[in-house]
Write an enzyme that holds these catalytic residues in place. Structure first.
Site, PDB file in Angstrom:
ATOM      1  N   ASP A  44       0.838  -1.208   0.000  1.00 45.05           N
ATOM      2  CA  ASP A  44       0.000   0.000   0.000  1.00 45.05           C
ATOM      3  C   ASP A  44       0.872   1.257   0.000  1.00 45.05           C
ATOM      4  OD1 ASP A  44      -2.681   1.410   0.518  1.00 45.05           O
ATOM      5  OD2 ASP A  44      -1.414   2.190   2.122  1.00 45.05           O
ATOM      6  N   TYR A  49       2.821   9.839  -0.385  1.00 46.98           N
ATOM      7  CA  TYR A  49       3.979   9.284   0.337  1.00 46.98           C
ATOM      8  C   TYR A  49       5.290   9.572  -0.399  1.00 46.98           C
ATOM      9  CZ  TYR A  49       0.301   6.480   2.631  1.00 46.98           C
ATOM     10  OH  TYR A  49      -0.828   6.055   3.277  1.00 46.98           O
ATOM     11  N   HIS A 107      -7.784   9.594  -1.444  1.00 47.39           N
ATOM     12  CA  HIS A 107      -7.057   9.567  -0.166  1.00 47.39           C
ATOM     13  C   HIS A 107      -7.760  10.331   0.965  1.00 47.39           C
ATOM     14  CE1 HIS A 107      -2.636   9.310   1.415  1.00 47.39           C
ATOM     15  NE2 HIS A 107      -3.495   9.102   2.387  1.00 47.39           N
ATOM     16  N   ASN A 136     -10.911   7.280   4.591  1.00 44.76           N
ATOM     17  CA  ASN A 136     -11.296   8.307   5.564  1.00 44.76           C
ATOM     18  C   ASN A 136     -12.681   8.890   5.304  1.00 44.76           C
ATOM     19  OD1 ASN A 136      -8.659   8.167   6.835  1.00 44.76           O
ATOM     20  ND2 ASN A 136      -7.906   9.137   4.966  1.00 44.76           N
ATOM     21  N   ARG A 234      10.303  -7.969  11.606  1.00 46.89           N
ATOM     22  CA  ARG A 234       8.927  -7.573  11.936  1.00 46.89           C
ATOM     23  C   ARG A 234       7.975  -7.844  10.771  1.00 46.89           C
ATOM     24  NH1 ARG A 234      10.036  -1.851  15.069  1.00 46.89           N
ATOM     25  NH2 ARG A 234      10.603  -2.769  17.084  1.00 46.89           N
ATOM     26  N   GLU A 237       7.149 -11.379  11.245  1.00 46.09           N
ATOM     27  CA  GLU A 237       6.303 -11.513  12.442  1.00 46.09           C
ATOM     28  C   GLU A 237       4.865 -11.093  12.120  1.00 46.09           C
ATOM     29  OE1 GLU A 237       8.009  -9.384  15.832  1.00 46.09           O
ATOM     30  OE2 GLU A 237       5.977  -8.931  16.508  1.00 46.09           O
ATOM     31  N   ASN A 238       4.710  -9.961  11.452  1.00 44.21           N
ATOM     32  CA  ASN A 238       3.362  -9.436  11.175  1.00 44.21           C
ATOM     33  C   ASN A 238       2.577 -10.317  10.201  1.00 44.21           C
ATOM     34  OD1 ASN A 238       4.062  -7.349  12.868  1.00 44.21           O
ATOM     35  ND2 ASN A 238       4.406  -5.848  11.252  1.00 44.21           N
TER      36      ASN A 238
HETATM   37  N1  LIG Z   1      -5.214   6.038   3.920  1.00 41.61           N
HETATM   38  C1  LIG Z   1      -4.730   6.821   4.849  1.00 41.61           C
HETATM   39  O1  LIG Z   1      -5.225   7.948   5.061  1.00 41.61           O
HETATM   40  C2  LIG Z   1      -3.555   6.345   5.651  1.00 41.61           C
HETATM   41  C3  LIG Z   1      -3.075   7.113   6.711  1.00 41.61           C
HETATM   42  C4  LIG Z   1      -1.988   6.616   7.436  1.00 41.61           C
HETATM   43  C5  LIG Z   1      -1.412   5.394   7.109  1.00 41.61           C
HETATM   44  N2  LIG Z   1      -1.893   4.681   6.035  1.00 41.61           N
HETATM   45  C6  LIG Z   1      -1.304   3.380   5.629  1.00 41.61           C
HETATM   46  O2  LIG Z   1      -1.250   2.512   6.769  1.00 41.61           O
HETATM   47  C7  LIG Z   1       0.086   2.049   6.928  1.00 41.61           C
HETATM   48  C8  LIG Z   1       0.361   1.750   8.387  1.00 41.61           C
HETATM   49  O3  LIG Z   1       0.128   2.856   9.218  1.00 41.61           O
HETATM   50  P1  LIG Z   1       1.309   3.634   9.988  1.00 41.61           P
HETATM   51  O4  LIG Z   1       2.528   3.557   9.168  1.00 41.61           O
HETATM   52  O5  LIG Z   1       0.779   4.979  10.330  1.00 41.61           O
HETATM   53  O6  LIG Z   1       1.468   2.884  11.368  1.00 41.61           O
HETATM   54  P2  LIG Z   1       1.374   1.395  11.998  1.00 41.61           P
HETATM   55  O7  LIG Z   1       1.483   0.360  10.957  1.00 41.61           O
HETATM   56  O8  LIG Z   1       0.193   1.411  12.903  1.00 41.61           O
HETATM   57  O9  LIG Z   1       2.655   1.380  12.929  1.00 41.61           O
HETATM   58  C9  LIG Z   1       3.939   1.469  12.430  1.00 41.61           C
HETATM   59  C10 LIG Z   1       4.890   1.523  13.631  1.00 41.61           C
HETATM   60  O10 LIG Z   1       4.887   0.269  14.303  1.00 41.61           O
HETATM   61  C11 LIG Z   1       6.202  -0.286  14.317  1.00 41.61           C
HETATM   62  N3  LIG Z   1       6.052  -1.736  14.135  1.00 41.61           N
HETATM   63  C12 LIG Z   1       5.606  -2.402  13.035  1.00 41.61           C
HETATM   64  N4  LIG Z   1       5.544  -3.714  13.266  1.00 41.61           N
HETATM   65  C13 LIG Z   1       5.961  -3.909  14.542  1.00 41.61           C
HETATM   66  C14 LIG Z   1       6.118  -5.050  15.360  1.00 41.61           C
HETATM   67  N5  LIG Z   1       5.809  -6.269  14.920  1.00 41.61           N
HETATM   68  N6  LIG Z   1       6.584  -4.870  16.635  1.00 41.61           N
HETATM   69  C15 LIG Z   1       6.879  -3.639  17.094  1.00 41.61           C
HETATM   70  N7  LIG Z   1       6.756  -2.510  16.364  1.00 41.61           N
HETATM   71  C16 LIG Z   1       6.295  -2.648  15.097  1.00 41.61           C
HETATM   72  C17 LIG Z   1       6.938   0.378  13.184  1.00 41.61           C
HETATM   73  O11 LIG Z   1       8.325   0.465  13.460  1.00 41.61           O
HETATM   74  P3  LIG Z   1       9.477   0.031  12.394  1.00 41.61           P
HETATM   75  O12 LIG Z   1       9.098   0.555  11.053  1.00 41.61           O
HETATM   76  O13 LIG Z   1      10.692   0.702  12.963  1.00 41.61           O
HETATM   77  O14 LIG Z   1       9.540  -1.451  12.468  1.00 41.61           O
HETATM   78  C18 LIG Z   1       6.307   1.772  13.167  1.00 41.61           C
HETATM   79  O15 LIG Z   1       6.910   2.607  14.163  1.00 41.61           O
HETATM   80  C19 LIG Z   1       0.921   3.184   6.332  1.00 41.61           C
HETATM   81  O16 LIG Z   1       2.238   2.799   6.059  1.00 41.61           O
HETATM   82  C20 LIG Z   1       0.117   3.514   5.113  1.00 41.61           C
HETATM   83  O17 LIG Z   1       0.368   2.579   4.077  1.00 41.61           O
HETATM   84  C21 LIG Z   1      -2.966   5.135   5.311  1.00 41.61           C
END
Ligand SMILES: NC(=O)c1ccc[n+]([C@@H]2O[C@H](COP(=O)([O-])OP(=O)(O)OC[C@H]3O[C@@H](n4cnc5c(N)ncnc54)[C@H](OP(=O)(O)O)[C@@H]3O)[C@@H](O)[C@H]2O)c1
Length: 287
Positions: A44, A49, A107, A136, A234, A237-238
């Site tokens: 995604d 981005y 978006h 959203n 990770r 793991e995920n």
């Molecule tokens: N459509 C929208 O409006 C919108 C808005 C925001 C985000 N998004 C999408 O959603 C995706 C995910 O959201 P996000 O990036 O905001 O946050 P997230 O996935 O909720 O969290 C990412 C954070 O968690 C850490 N992490 C990931 N896996 C982990 C694990 N197994 N153990 C411990 N820590 C872990 C990452 O660190 P490390 O990277 O250091 O491992 C990073 O700091 C985005 O990348 C994007 O593609 C969409």
């Protein structure tokens, strides 16, 4: 991997890799390459981005058959109108090095999103987009959008995690057969999610990590997820969440973590929308 069949018959993996804030092009290319190698098939990204070109290089390097992948990108607010959507998709495809996209979404629900949708419907019918969606869109706006368009969205990407669960919206989306995709499933690492005692206890019950429990909880609610990480361990793991199940008590305990806490906030006034638009309309999306 589990898959869901969208309301237009297209199959989508329930778990993907999000690449928001992987800003360094080399790091982003490597993350996408490693993720595909580890078994991810859903990536995604978004025009906003500013890493579509790096994502495209990672895909190309993986050597995988294009048909096996599910790639999503998003139309940015400055292009959210009829002409802009046509231009926006063409630019995204060029940067990604692809000739069609699996999922294209609006978006943010600002600007002329009805005009944009008409262009997206045409691009969908021309075979450039396999599934259409929004991000959203809260329930009342989406209800209106469903009613007054030819093609109903296949997905809605919403911030969803244990501290912001949106159960009523999940019920509504299910009733409309629109897939909810959880963005920031780990609350972007905020609100102490990885040290939450309830989640730690449930993780221990299963010999799993907090991250795996959160993703499993989403899967069991029928919600897809796109966690972001640039660490290979990770990523693995995920992905490793399809060999255990949370019981009703565990699901209910996580249900009790709801706090209505959002990482991105909601804009309720015209002034807030204008400030958001002004703050993000200067993005240089040409990598
Ligand atoms: N459509 C929208 O409006 C919108 C808005 C925001 C985000 N998004 C999408 O959603 C995706 C995910 O959201 P996000 O990036 O905001 O946050 P997230 O996935 O909720 O969290 C990412 C954070 O968690 C850490 N992490 C990931 N896996 C982990 C694990 N197994 N153990 C411990 N820590 C872990 C990452 O660190 P490390 O990277 O250091 O491992 C990073 O700091 C985005 O990348 C994007 O593609 C969409």
């Amino acid at each position: 991997m589990e898959f869901k069949t969208l309301n237009n018959g297209v199959k989508i993996p329930m778990l993907g890799l999000g690449v928001f804030r992987i800003n360094d092009p080399t790091e982003c290319e490597e993350a996408v390459y490693q993720a595909i190698k580890a078994g991810y098939r859903f990536i995604d990204t978004a025009t906003a981005y500013q890493n579509e070109a790096a994502v495209g290089r990672g895909i190309k390097r993986s050597g995988i058959d294009r048909k096996e992948l599910f790639i999503s990108t998003k139309l940015w607010i400055t292009d959210t109108n009829y002409e802009g959507a046509k231009r926006g998709l063409n630019n995204s495809l060029r940067r990604l090095g692809l000739d069609y996209i699996d999922l294209y979404t609006i978006h943010q629900p600002y600007n002329d999103y009805y005009g944009a949708w008409r262009a997206m419907e045409e691009l969908y019918e021309a075979g450039k987009i396999r599934a259409l969606g929004v991000d959203n869109f809260r329930q009342d706006r989406l209800a209106d959008f469903i009613e007054f368009n030819k093609i109903k969205p296949q997905v809605n990407l919403l911030e969803t995690h244990p501290f912001y669960q949106r159960q009523a919206e999940t019920d509504f989306l299910k009733s409309e057969n629109i897939l909810q995709i959880a963005w920031s499933p780990f609350a972007a690492g905020q609100f102490g999610i990885f040290t939450d005692q309830t989640l730690i206890k449930i993780a221990k019950n299963h010999g799993k990590s907090v991250g795996q429990v959160v993703l499993r909880w989403l899967m069991q609610r029928g919600i897809a997820a796109i966690p972001k990480t640039s660490h290979i361990s990770r990523m693995k793991e995920n992905l490793d969440i399809f060999d255990f199940e949370l019981n009703n008590d565990e699901m209910n305990s996580i249900g009790e973590l709801e706090q209505g806490k959002t990482v991105a906030g909601n804009r309720e006034t015209a002034k807030e929308v204008r400030e958001f638009f002004d703050a993000f309309s200067q993005l240089n999306t040409d990598e």
